[in-house]
Design a protein around this motif. Sequence first.
Motif, short mmCIF file in Angstrom:
data_model
loop_
_atom_site.label_atom_id
_atom_site.label_comp_id
_atom_site.label_asym_id
_atom_site.label_seq_id
_atom_site.Cartn_x
_atom_site.Cartn_y
_atom_site.Cartn_z
N GLY A 187 109.74 42.10 -28.21
CA GLY A 187 109.13 41.57 -27.01
C GLY A 187 108.41 42.62 -26.19
N TYR B 41 104.55 43.12 -26.52
CA TYR B 41 103.56 42.13 -26.10
C TYR B 41 103.82 41.68 -24.67
N SER B 42 102.77 41.21 -24.02
CA SER B 42 102.86 40.73 -22.63
C SER B 42 103.08 39.22 -22.63
N ALA B 43 103.47 38.70 -21.46
CA ALA B 43 103.69 37.26 -21.33
C ALA B 43 102.41 36.47 -21.57
N GLU C 281 99.91 37.33 -23.53
CA GLU C 281 99.66 37.33 -24.97
C GLU C 281 100.53 36.30 -25.68
N LEU C 282 101.78 36.15 -25.21
CA LEU C 282 102.69 35.18 -25.81
C LEU C 282 102.18 33.76 -25.61
N SER D 284 103.87 34.53 -32.89
CA SER D 284 103.72 33.20 -32.29
C SER D 284 104.43 32.14 -33.14
N ALA E 41 108.90 35.49 -16.32
CA ALA E 41 108.23 36.58 -17.04
C ALA E 41 106.76 36.67 -16.69
N LEU F 262 112.27 37.31 -24.58
CA LEU F 262 111.55 36.98 -23.36
C LEU F 262 111.72 38.06 -22.30
N ILE G 42 109.25 40.64 -23.14
CA ILE G 42 107.93 40.19 -22.74
C ILE G 42 107.69 40.47 -21.25
N SER H 34 106.70 45.41 -18.78
CA SER H 34 105.36 45.79 -19.22
C SER H 34 104.99 47.20 -18.77
#
Length: 392
Positions: free
Chosen positions: A74, A77-79, A81-82, A153, A199, A246, A249, A252
Amino acid sequence: MHDTTIALIQLGAVFFGLGLLGRVAWRFGISPIPLYLVGGLAFGSGGLIPLHGIEEFTHLASEIGVVLLLLLLGLEYSASELTTGLKKSWMAGLLDIVLNAAPGAIVALMLGWGPVGALAMAGVTYISSSGIIAKVLGDLGRLGNRETPVILSVLVFEDLAMAVYLPVLTAVLAGVSFLGGLTSVGISLLAITVVLVVALKYGRIISAVVDSPDHEVFLLKLLGSALLVAGIASELQVSAAVGAFLLGIAISGSTAENATRLLEPLRDLFAAMFFVVFGLNTDPSTIPPVLLMAVLLAIVTTLTKVATGWWAARRQGIGPMGRARTGAALVARGEFSIVIAGLAVASGHVNDQLAALATAYVLLMAIIGPIAARFVEPIGEFFARRKRAATT
């Protein structure tokens, strides 16, 4: 000798043995996961030299291993991007369900295990192992690859699908009313939604709370928050792994970069225990009677996972080699599949052979997955060279 002394000797032998297996794996350029699994199989229930007195520690260590694997995944990657990845890959998630749940359900019906057995086996063959895949991507240096967001994803979609599936399965196995099952599903979805919103909107605040210039303080806050969130997520009938992912995520910037460097050694240590414990809990004598069916199921679902990954990556405009890497990365099954089989058998509503088939199948897929991910590029390059040679 005192019980603590024996436990220390056994744990020391286990950790040292893992180091030797890891060295062998790197010597041949493969992931150490298959060797960890086989090592656990040799020293677990029904193995060559069963270990005793360390079960509580190894079980907890394996749970921490999964949490750390998904936390570090997690952190990559950023929220935003998710959520973007989920919007782009929801169709691939639905295809994943159709292609990979169907084989397990069909086999269960063929063996006469009824609708409940079919529902359980559908989950066993559907869900990929986030823990194994995260470890393999890190081992092979592919976390920065263009296809990795597609893989993530699909995994997140699967974990979110589990938030609906597990309460439904539990309700069916327990004979709970339809309304009770809907309530469980609602709680799971609400918990995931709340975490995602937090997040997205308050990621900077979370990063500031966890961050610290002192490494010791930073590690304690980071590990403590990860275990806390994972435990709360599990209590709310959401996977602990999803909770840890999460949280990663939500963290950051420089905080995420520092956290990754600090946690990598701990992740590798506890993740190794996760794979060993999987092998330790497998009795080798239960595998031969169901091995043929497990092999057939492994072949079919390897192809269906590869097809899922290929299709998902192609929709994102990724080239043939990236598509192949995506499909191969999704092959491994692991922790979720065993949990599903365990729930089904413990309920007494399915055939006892379901556990043996699920264990043999997952063991095969946990070994095939890392090997497929490692060798998909050399195999792809070989066929590409042959194709070029044929056209010239």
